[in-house]
Design a protein around this motif. Structure first.
Motif, mmCIF file in Angstrom:
data_model
loop_
_atom_site.group_PDB
_atom_site.id
_atom_site.type_symbol
_atom_site.label_atom_id
_atom_site.label_comp_id
_atom_site.label_asym_id
_atom_site.label_seq_id
_atom_site.Cartn_x
_atom_site.Cartn_y
_atom_site.Cartn_z
ATOM 1 N N ASP A 183 0.570 -0.994 0.292
ATOM 2 C CA ASP A 183 -0.282 0.065 -0.215
ATOM 3 C C ASP A 183 1.010 1.207 -0.182
ATOM 4 O OD1 ASP A 183 -2.456 0.946 0.774
ATOM 5 O OD2 ASP A 183 -1.349 1.826 2.275
ATOM 6 N N MET A 184 1.916 1.444 0.592
ATOM 7 C CA MET A 184 2.809 2.458 1.145
ATOM 8 C C MET A 184 3.695 2.450 -0.308
ATOM 9 S SD MET A 184 4.812 1.830 4.693
ATOM 10 C CE MET A 184 3.433 1.550 6.287
ATOM 11 N N ALA A 185 4.058 1.427 -0.869
ATOM 12 C CA ALA A 185 4.666 1.346 -2.451
ATOM 13 C C ALA A 185 3.392 2.358 -3.533
ATOM 14 C CB ALA A 185 4.938 -0.046 -2.886
ATOM 15 N N ALA A 186 2.524 1.830 -3.108
ATOM 16 C CA ALA A 186 1.123 2.209 -4.122
ATOM 17 C C ALA A 186 0.888 3.565 -3.952
ATOM 18 C CB ALA A 186 0.123 1.378 -4.390
ATOM 19 N N GLN A 187 0.890 3.981 -2.689
ATOM 20 C CA GLN A 187 1.522 5.783 -2.361
ATOM 21 C C GLN A 187 1.956 6.046 -3.661
ATOM 22 O OE1 GLN A 187 0.412 6.992 1.233
ATOM 23 N NE2 GLN A 187 0.601 4.999 1.919
ATOM 24 N N ILE A 188 3.374 5.718 -3.323
ATOM 25 C CA ILE A 188 4.527 6.317 -3.695
ATOM 26 C C ILE A 188 4.064 6.688 -5.210
ATOM 27 C CG2 ILE A 188 7.145 6.235 -3.885
ATOM 28 C CD1 ILE A 188 7.001 4.684 -1.176
ATOM 29 N N LEU A 189 4.210 5.237 -5.711
ATOM 30 C CA LEU A 189 3.461 5.541 -7.289
ATOM 31 C C LEU A 189 2.702 6.300 -8.102
ATOM 32 C CD1 LEU A 189 4.517 1.756 -8.188
ATOM 33 C CD2 LEU A 189 6.294 3.614 -8.206
ATOM 34 N N GLU A 192 3.343 9.926 -9.106
ATOM 35 C CA GLU A 192 3.881 9.453 -9.994
ATOM 36 C C GLU A 192 2.969 8.820 -11.642
ATOM 37 O OE1 GLU A 192 6.910 11.388 -10.745
ATOM 38 O OE2 GLU A 192 6.820 11.835 -8.840
ATOM 39 N N LEU A 194 2.238 5.665 -11.557
ATOM 40 C CA LEU A 194 2.645 5.131 -12.030
ATOM 41 C C LEU A 194 1.748 3.271 -11.225
ATOM 42 C CD1 LEU A 194 6.505 5.590 -11.630
ATOM 43 C CD2 LEU A 194 5.410 5.123 -13.696
ATOM 44 N N LEU A 238 11.256 10.977 0.408
ATOM 45 C CA LEU A 238 10.584 10.766 1.037
ATOM 46 C C LEU A 238 9.492 11.999 1.463
ATOM 47 C CD1 LEU A 238 11.210 7.470 2.438
ATOM 48 C CD2 LEU A 238 9.853 8.026 1.036
ATOM 49 N N TYR A 241 6.278 12.405 1.030
ATOM 50 C CA TYR A 241 5.802 11.254 1.909
ATOM 51 C C TYR A 241 5.780 11.090 2.918
ATOM 52 C CZ TYR A 241 5.674 9.950 -3.263
ATOM 53 O OH TYR A 241 6.056 9.912 -4.916
#
Lengths: 261, 261
Positions: A183-189, A192, A194, A238, A241
């Protein structure tokens, strides 16, 4: 005469565990005697799926079955047990955390039948691969549970409360917390624009590595190799974020400490 | 005449990325012209694997190739670039973090060719599934890189430094930190002499869920449903693992906050 009686199975509950258990039993030629739930349409849907009859109302459950599986949430186990008619059958719950005591109050023969997996309705992982932890008071019931579990799964383990609860805790780390990392990775992407699907092959490969290496052997990344340049660049990204920065710091510290020579 | 010249490929480096790239190129009928490394035996091993010749010494690399892949660590990219003979070929690195500027100092035509995966020597995930991010200065070189990447993978993306570095950061969350969670789970189980393999089906299922649901939809567990009883029990078990308690607390807080209605 004994075989059919031996396996008169009742499933209480209409959630994800109940659906997956029903499917596994039926597929292995172990018919479900009845499915019991509170909600009529949910119970009927599962009964149809499991090719058996639906009973709504816990108190209307047969008392003649040999094996009762309470595939209900932790909170509901005691409530269901209290409302059930008395029975000579073996009654088990499917929880990873609830102790084996809860059912002893209500039944002469009770135990635990815990399939260690995350379940969804409408998707059925291969049950043969799923570890099943069994507990019961008497050696007879334990043997019965073990045999029944072995018809569904290639991995059956006799456990006690502490082992099962410890496994459940470890499962929370890899499943609940692992999913939170996705979920965190999805937020980061997302920022952008992505899609998370770009990380899917990596996520699957990361998961499959544990069959070839210990996590300790498989550990890689900037924290593992003390690559401060990359860590610094990551922390820079980061800044956008702030809620994820402490997570990054914590794992980086954890990994660095662990592999400090 | 143009086809063979178009793909005179040199791979510099003898690590995991180099092995996986060599395998992918050769399998797709794109022979490697030469493999270049510092260490003789490592370079020869990879050259044999890639059915090509080994060159030891960066300065001895051919200057006649069309495409140079520097599959070396971030730290080594500039060093290798500096030692290489001048060339009219296109020179790329394979890093997730290093900017596209580094190679511009040394070469007229440079870029990035970043396969987004975790690699091991001796194990080869399906390259067709691996996203490849490409960058180059000229549209011509970008088209060339895209075409070449498309021969290896079904997922080719033109990116810029920021996108690639953001993806790398997200990859660290799911791969490095995900693996650290597996390591924590292994520690928890070790004390009970339980093998991590018990969690393998769960880990694989957790990973495969992201193709069917967003992580946000898939989130489950005691923190998600505010099940304080279970959280309390888990924290009790975690008293034996003081290094893991803050990790549990952090994720529990993160999940609780996120799904607070």
């Amino acid at each position: 005469m004994t075989e059919p009686t031996l396996h008169r199975i009742v499933v209480a509950g209409t959630g994800r565990v109940a659906w997956n258990l029903c499917k596994a039993f039926v597929e292995k030629g172990l018919p479900i005697h009845e499915v019991v739930g509170r909600d009529l349409s949910r119970t009927m849907a599962l009964a149809e799926f499991a090719k058996t009859r639906a009973v709504t109302g816990i108190d209307k459950m047969t008392r003649e079955a040999d094996f009762y599986i309470l595939a209900v949430s932790d909170d509901a186990i005691a409530t269901v047990a209290k409302q059930m008619p008395p029975t000579d059958g073996l009654v088990v719950h499917t929880s990873g955390m609830t102790g084996d005591k809860v059912l002893k109050e209500y039944f002469g023969r009770s135990g635990v039948f815990y399939p260690l997996q995350t379940f969804s309705v409408g998707h059925y992982p291969d049950f043969e691969q799923i570890p099943i932890l069994v507990q019961a008071d008497s050696e007879n019931d334990l043997a019965y549970l073990s045999q029944l579990a072995a018809k569904l799964s290639n991995c059956v383990m006799r456990s006690n409360d502490h082992q099962r609860q410890t496994l459940h805790l470890a499962a929370v780390f890899v499943n609940n917390f692992g999913n939170a990392l996705f979920d965190m990775a999805a937020q980061i992407l997302e920022k952008e624009q992505l899609p998370l699907s770009l990380l899917e092959p990596l996520i699957l490969e990361t998961a499959s590595k544990i069959s070839r290496q210990t996590p300790s052997q498989a550990q890689s990344g900037p924290a593992r190799r003390n690559d401060y340049g990359t860590i610094h660049q990551h922390l820079n990204i980061l800044k956008e974020y702030p809620q994820l920065e402490p997570v990054y710091q914590m794992f980086t510290e954890y990994i660095r400490k662990k592999y400090l020579s």
